[in-house]
Structure formats: structure tokens, C-alpha cells
Design an enzyme around this catalytic site. Structure first.
Site, short mmCIF file in Angstrom:
data_model
loop_
_atom_site.label_atom_id
_atom_site.label_comp_id
_atom_site.label_asym_id
_atom_site.label_seq_id
_atom_site.Cartn_x
_atom_site.Cartn_y
_atom_site.Cartn_z
N CYS A 10 -2.09 9.09 3.62
CA CYS A 10 -2.02 8.78 2.41
C CYS A 10 -2.73 9.36 1.48
CB CYS A 10 -1.80 7.10 2.08
SG CYS A 10 -3.01 5.87 3.03
N GLU A 59 0.81 -1.26 0.20
CA GLU A 59 0.15 0.03 -0.19
C GLU A 59 0.88 1.10 -0.29
OE1 GLU A 59 -3.51 -0.59 0.30
OE2 GLU A 59 -3.58 -2.02 1.07
P1 NAP Z 1 8.60 4.59 4.58
O1 NAP Z 1 9.47 5.81 4.72
O2 NAP Z 1 8.43 4.11 3.23
O3 NAP Z 1 8.53 3.93 5.53
C1 NAP Z 1 7.17 2.78 6.21
C2 NAP Z 1 8.17 1.63 6.14
O4 NAP Z 1 8.73 1.23 5.08
C3 NAP Z 1 8.98 1.98 7.81
O5 NAP Z 1 8.73 0.70 8.83
C4 NAP Z 1 10.58 1.92 7.44
O6 NAP Z 1 11.32 2.07 8.24
C5 NAP Z 1 10.25 1.19 6.37
N1 NAP Z 1 11.78 0.37 5.60
C6 NAP Z 1 12.42 1.61 4.83
N2 NAP Z 1 12.70 1.86 3.97
C7 NAP Z 1 13.00 0.37 4.17
C8 NAP Z 1 13.46 -0.63 3.01
N3 NAP Z 1 14.63 -0.92 2.90
N4 NAP Z 1 13.41 -2.58 3.00
C9 NAP Z 1 11.65 -2.35 4.11
N5 NAP Z 1 11.67 -1.06 4.85
C10 NAP Z 1 12.01 -0.49 4.93
O7 NAP Z 1 7.57 5.43 4.54
P2 NAP Z 1 6.35 6.76 5.72
O8 NAP Z 1 7.01 7.86 5.78
O9 NAP Z 1 6.56 5.51 7.13
O10 NAP Z 1 4.77 6.85 5.83
C11 NAP Z 1 4.13 7.43 4.15
C12 NAP Z 1 3.97 7.13 3.23
O11 NAP Z 1 3.23 5.68 3.08
C13 NAP Z 1 3.56 7.71 2.43
O12 NAP Z 1 3.82 8.17 1.33
C14 NAP Z 1 2.06 7.42 2.84
O13 NAP Z 1 0.84 7.97 1.37
C15 NAP Z 1 2.16 6.03 2.54
N6 NAP Z 1 0.86 5.21 3.23
C16 NAP Z 1 -0.05 4.36 2.44
C17 NAP Z 1 -0.88 4.04 2.62
C18 NAP Z 1 -1.95 3.09 1.65
O14 NAP Z 1 -2.60 2.46 2.75
N7 NAP Z 1 -1.63 3.25 1.03
C19 NAP Z 1 -1.52 4.37 4.04
C20 NAP Z 1 -0.63 5.15 4.96
C21 NAP Z 1 0.49 5.39 4.73
P3 NAP Z 1 11.30 3.22 8.83
O15 NAP Z 1 10.76 3.74 9.61
O16 NAP Z 1 13.18 2.68 9.74
O17 NAP Z 1 12.62 3.99 7.60
#
Ligand code: NAP
Length: 515
Positions: A320, A286
Site C-alpha cells: 500500500c 486501512e
Molecule cells: P481486498 O481485495 O480489498 O481484500 C482484502 C480482504 O477483504 C480480503 O480478506 C478479502 O477477502 C476481503 N473481502 C473482499 N470482499 C469483501 C467483502 N465484501 N466484505 C468483507 N471482506 C471482503 O485487498 P487485497 O487485494 O487483499 O489487498 C490489497 C489492498 O490492500 C491494496 O489496495 C492495498 O493498498 C491495501 N492495503 C492497505 C494497507 C494499509 O495499511 N493502508 C496495508 C496493506 C494493504 P478475499 O481474499 O476472500 O477476497
């Protein structure tokens, strides 16, 4: 007997008793700020020297908790425990697994103000946003538990005389659940329990900004009776243990919610078959959004303005589903912008621990810098009509910001900003408005404010987003009512909180017996 599913009501904060209860929740959370939290691997508490320091984004000095940080070695240990636990958990009765979810939902319900208050502190949510986040987490548990009870016998198939055919679902294996900070409770809990209730074992890596609320949820599941090793809590660096677990040959599936960038990376890496790997990994992703509200010329313009402001600035636009672009048919363009500007200027920015503050901080320094950079770009690409300023002296505060006269292909109209920034553009008619609404690489949510039936039907067919709303804002999907998930670069087309979500965590088996 299982009662029919009904979503958890939101707390009515106009009631003084409820406000008092919430303040008591904040007091309780304040009483345990700064504590240490361990990893949980195979039911054992494991501490590490290196810690993730979770802070309050409204007050950088305030430490919410110091959380152990998993290394690759510890992630490997957790994988081994999850593999071992899978051998018994996969055979456990679905009714028992569902009961654990029902019990956990009840425990959280009893501690709802505490969990909400923790989100105020750790994620910077306003009372209402925090309350809705926890309610959604409860809903996921209630809904998925019921779904599992419906799926447990499989689906009837035909049998010929002398033959008995069966078609039923079995779990996949060890799943890696990687969750974001923006729905630090709901999405973390929902993705975890969907994987568990279907009979899989889980390695949970919460976002590094919000690991404490996840630690508290792991305790709830233990209290609800989840056996050791079935859920392993391993916060750590996304790039370090995230990559390791995504690449691991024993990982059967990855359930990821987060940015487009990380989602695409996971999808690509998971596609590579590693030595010793005997399956193709499944990825449920997602990802981001660039969500549009379209305002028609025949429309309730007050409703349009209220919907835009709530969708753009609730939780500082860090959803999101947040509205970050508005397309208005030219006849009513100035009217809508003027009213949105007026309402935006009324929003109170400040520490969300105070009920009256609508707009809290953004999550961290990196988010603050990124959003302020987009605001500078917006000033070049359009006209600033509200906000535009940030203050990170105490916490990461940014004023709700509105730009007008921005071209549909401008950067602030195309890239996910993930902050309190919304840009307006003009369309000559409704058809063009839908064309503009569709011109991003995302397809998560959208809304149309219109009183024209033909236009609503046109949008239903042509506005290509996973969640499309009419005459309301584009945020606030409710589990079991508006299953949630997007198209295109917003993800793998799954729908959290929907009737086919659990199937993504299982595989169907056919047996045929002759008599
Ligand atoms: P993010 O930076 O992509 O991080 C999400 C998760 O991925 C965190 O636990 C992060 O860990 C982890 N992560 C980072 N690098 C990784 C890697 N190389 N391999 C595996 N995992 C990794 O996103 P965010 O800033 O937390 O959340 C915001 C984003 O989420 C926005 O783009 C939003 O639109 C999206 N979102 C989408 C939905 C939906 O339902 N479509 C819902 C909510 C949010 P760390 O924190 O340790 O970096």
C-alpha cells in the site's frame, strides 16, 4: 520486568549461515506443501468439502495448502463461540493477555525462517521482503503487549473530597478481522493481536490468496495459551462471509485492511443498524494508496533513484506504501529518470525462492491482468522507458515498468495499480511538485528527496499523507518507530503500530463512587 521495546532486527543475508538457515526453512515448508487445513471454531477443527486452494504465484502448479472454506452457517457458529468466549475473556487479566502475545512472539521468532519461507512460497515474496514481513509481525506482538500493560489501569482523573473517580478502558466485544494477502503475516497477525490483547474475541478472515500462513499463526496462538473460542479462524469468500459478518448485529467492530473498494463497502454496510443491534459498529479501515516521491532540484540524485527503485519495485510494487508516482523538479528530471531506468533494468525477475531474484511474481491471475491493463493504458498516457512486459506461463511475472512524461491527472497517476509500475511527471518548481503530489484521493505515504531545509519544512506542513519520509524511500515503516496509516481514501486515519492504536479496540468507562 518487561524489557523496553526494540524492533526485531532484519536478517543479514550476506552471512552464509543465515542463507543456509533460510534454505532449511524452505526445505521445511516444501515438506508440508499441499496439506489440508481446517477452520478453527470454538477451539474445534472443522473441515468443509469446499476448499480454498492456495497456490504458489511463482509456480501455479504448486499447491501450498488446501484450506477449509467457511460458509455463512459456519461463520454464524463462529460468531456464537466468540460471543460466548467474550464473557470470560473480557474479564481476563491484561497481564495474562500480554503474556500470550510475548510468548507467541517468541515462538514465531524461533520459527522465523519457516514463516518467512512460507511467505516466499505462498505470497511470492523475496527472502528480504518475507523476512521483514515476519519481523513486523513479531514487532506488533511485542509492541501491543507493552501498550496494553501501559493502558491497563486507565488514565488518572480528578476526584473531589469524599469521591473516587476512575477512568479506564474496557473491550468492545466480538471483532471481525479481515486481512489482505500483501502482508499476509504482519498485518494479519498485527490486527488480530491488537483486538485480542485489548480483551475482545475475534473472527479472523484472512485473504483467500494466503490462508495457510494465517492457519499456522492460529496454531502459534493456541500453543501460546490462547483459550478456545477467543480466536476463530474462518477463511472464506470475502463477498459471502465478509458481508454476512459485517452486517451481523452482534459484530461490535470490524478491523479491515485491503482495497479502497472493499473498505468503502464495509464502512457503508457497517453504518446500517440491523434489527437487534444495540450499538453503532466501529470500523478501523486501512485502505489503498497512490504514493508519491518528490525529487527537488537540490537533492542527492543517486539517493533519489535508489529510493524510487526500492520503493516502487520491492515486492513487485504490491505494498500500500509502494511508490507509484514520482514528481521531479524539471532541472533534474532527465537525470533522475535515466538513473532509475538503469537501476530498474538491473533488477532480476524470477522465482523468489532463489535469493538472487529481487522481483518475484504478482499475486494471481486477476492481479496480472489488471496490472497488464494499466501498462497498456500507461503506453497511451506516457513514454515507456523500462519493462512493460509480462509472462504468466509458469507464474505471474511482470517486469518492473517505468513510464515518463505522464500528466499528473493521467489514469496511471491517479489509480492504485498495485504492481511493479511507476510513472514520472515533471514540475516547474518545488511548490508545484507538492501540489501534484497532493492531487490524488489517497493520502498514505510520500517521500521528499531534498537538501533544501525550507522545502522540507514546507512539505512537512503541506504534503498531506499519513507517513511522510525525508531523504529515504516511502516504504518500510517500523512498528513503534513510524506508526503507519493514511489520510483521505487511504483509511480511517488510524495508525497501526502507534501509541493510540489499541484505543480503537476499546471504550472508556468512568466510575464515580461517593464515600
Ligand atoms: P481486498 O481485495 O480489498 O481484500 C482484502 C480482504 O477483504 C480480503 O480478506 C478479502 O477477502 C476481503 N473481502 C473482499 N470482499 C469483501 C467483502 N465484501 N466484505 C468483507 N471482506 C471482503 O485487498 P487485497 O487485494 O487483499 O489487498 C490489497 C489492498 O490492500 C491494496 O489496495 C492495498 O493498498 C491495501 N492495503 C492497505 C494497507 C494499509 O495499511 N493502508 C496495508 C496493506 C494493504 P478475499 O481474499 O476472500 O477476497
Amino acid at each position: 520486568m518487561v524489557l523496553p521495546y526494540k524492533h526485531e532486527p532484519f536478517t543479514d543475508f550476506s552471512n552464509e549461515d543465515n542463507r543456509k538457515k533460510f534454505l532449511a526453512g524452505l526445505d521445511l515448508v516444501n515438506s508440508y506443501l499441499g496439506k489440508d487445513y481446517d477452520l478453527v471454531i470454538g477451539g474445534q477443527r472443522v473441515t468443509t468439502e469446499e476448499k480454498i486452494i492456495s497456490i504458489n504465484p511463482a509456480n501455479k502448479e504448486e499447491v501450498i495448502g488446501r484450506v477449509a472454506k467457511a460458509s455463512r452457517d459456519l461463520a454464524e457458529q463462529a460468531m456464537q463461540e466468540a460471543l460466548k468466549a467474550f464473557e470470560t475473556w473480557r474479564k481476563s487479566k491484561p497481564e495474562m493477555r500480554a503474556d500470550i502475545l510475548f510468548k507467541a512472539a517468541n515462538i514465531v521468532r524461533m520459527r522465523k525462517t519457516e514463516f518467512s519461507a512460507l511467505l516466499v512460497k505462498e505470497a511470492g515474496k523475496s527472502w528480504r521482503e518475507a523476512d521483514a514481513d515476519v519481523a513486523e509481525g513479531i514487532d506488533f506482538m511485542e509492541y501491543y503487549a507493552r501498550q496494553m500493560l501501559e493502558l491497563k489501569e486507565g488514565v488518572p482523573v480528578e476526584s473531589r473530597p469524599g469521591e473516587l473517580n476512575k477512568f479506564f478502558y474496557i473491550p468492545l466485544g466480538v471483532g471481525v478481522v479481515i486481512s489482505p494477502w500483501n502482508f499476509a503475516f504482519a498485518i494479519m497477525a498485527g490486527t488480530t493481536v491488537a483486538a485480542l490483547v485489548t480483551g475482545n474475541t475475534v473472527l479472523l478472515k484472512p485473504a483467500s490468496a494466503t490462508p495457510v500462513v494465517a492457519a499456522k499463526f492460529v496454531e502459534v496462538l493456541e500453543e501460546a495459551g490462547l483459550p478456545a473460542g477467543v480466536l476463530n479462524y474462518i477463511p472464506g469468500s470475502g463477498s459471502e462471509i465478509g458481508d454476512y459478518l459485517v452486517d451481523h448485529p452482534k459484530t461490535r467492530f470490524i478491523s479491515f485492511t485491503g482495497s479502497r473498494e472493499v473498505g468503502v463497502r464495509i464502512y457503508e454496510r457497517a453504518a446500517i443498524v440491523q434489527p437487534g443491534q444495540i450499538w453503532l459498529k466501529r470500523v478501523i479501515a486501512e485502505m489503498g494508496g497512490k504514493d508519491t516521491i518528490v525529487v527537488d532540484k537540490e537533492a542527492d540524485l543517486e539517493l533519489a533513484a535508489q529510493s524510487i527503485v526500492a520503493s516502487a519495485f520491492g515486492f513487485s510494487g504490491q505494498k500500500c506504501s509502494a511508490c507509484s508516482r514520482v514528481v521531479v523538479v524539471e532541472d533534474v528530471y532527465e537525470q533522475v529518470i535515466n538513473r532509475v531506468t538503469e537501476l530498474t533494468n538491473q533488477l532480476q525477475v524470477g522465482d523468489p525462492a532463489l535469493f538472487e531474484n529481487y522481483t518475484g511474481p504478482v499475486v494471481d491471475q486477476a492481479a496480472f491482468d489488471k496490472i497488464m491493463k494499466y501498462i497498456e493504458i500507461g503506453k497511451q498516457e506516457g513514454t515507456l522507458v523500462a519493462g512493460g512486459e509480462g509472462d504468466n506461463s509458469k507464474g505471474y511475472f511482470i517486469k518492473p515498468t517505468v513510464f515518463k512524461d505522464v500528466a499528473p491527472d493521467a489514469v496511471v497517476m491517479q489509480e492504485e495499480i498495485f504492481g511493479p509500475v511507476v510513472a514520472f511527471t515533471k514540475a516547474k518548481d518545488f511548490d508545484q511538485a507538492i501540489e501534484i503530489a497532493n492531487n490524488t484521493e489517497y493520502g498514505l505515504t510520500g517521500a521528499v528527496i531534498s537538501n533544501n531545509r525550507d522545502h522540507i519544512e514546507k512539505a512537512r506542513e503541506d504534503f498531506h499523507v499519513g507517513n511522510l519520509y525525508f531523504n529515504r524511500g516511502c516504504t518500510g515503516a517500523i512498528v513503534g518507530y513510524q506508526p503507519f496509516g493514511g489520510f483521505n481514501m487511504s483509511g480511517t486515519d488510524s495508525k497501526a503500530g502507534g501509541p493510540d492504536y489499541l484505543l480503537l479496540h476499546m471504550q472508556a468507562k468512568t466510575t464515580s463512587e461517593m464515600f
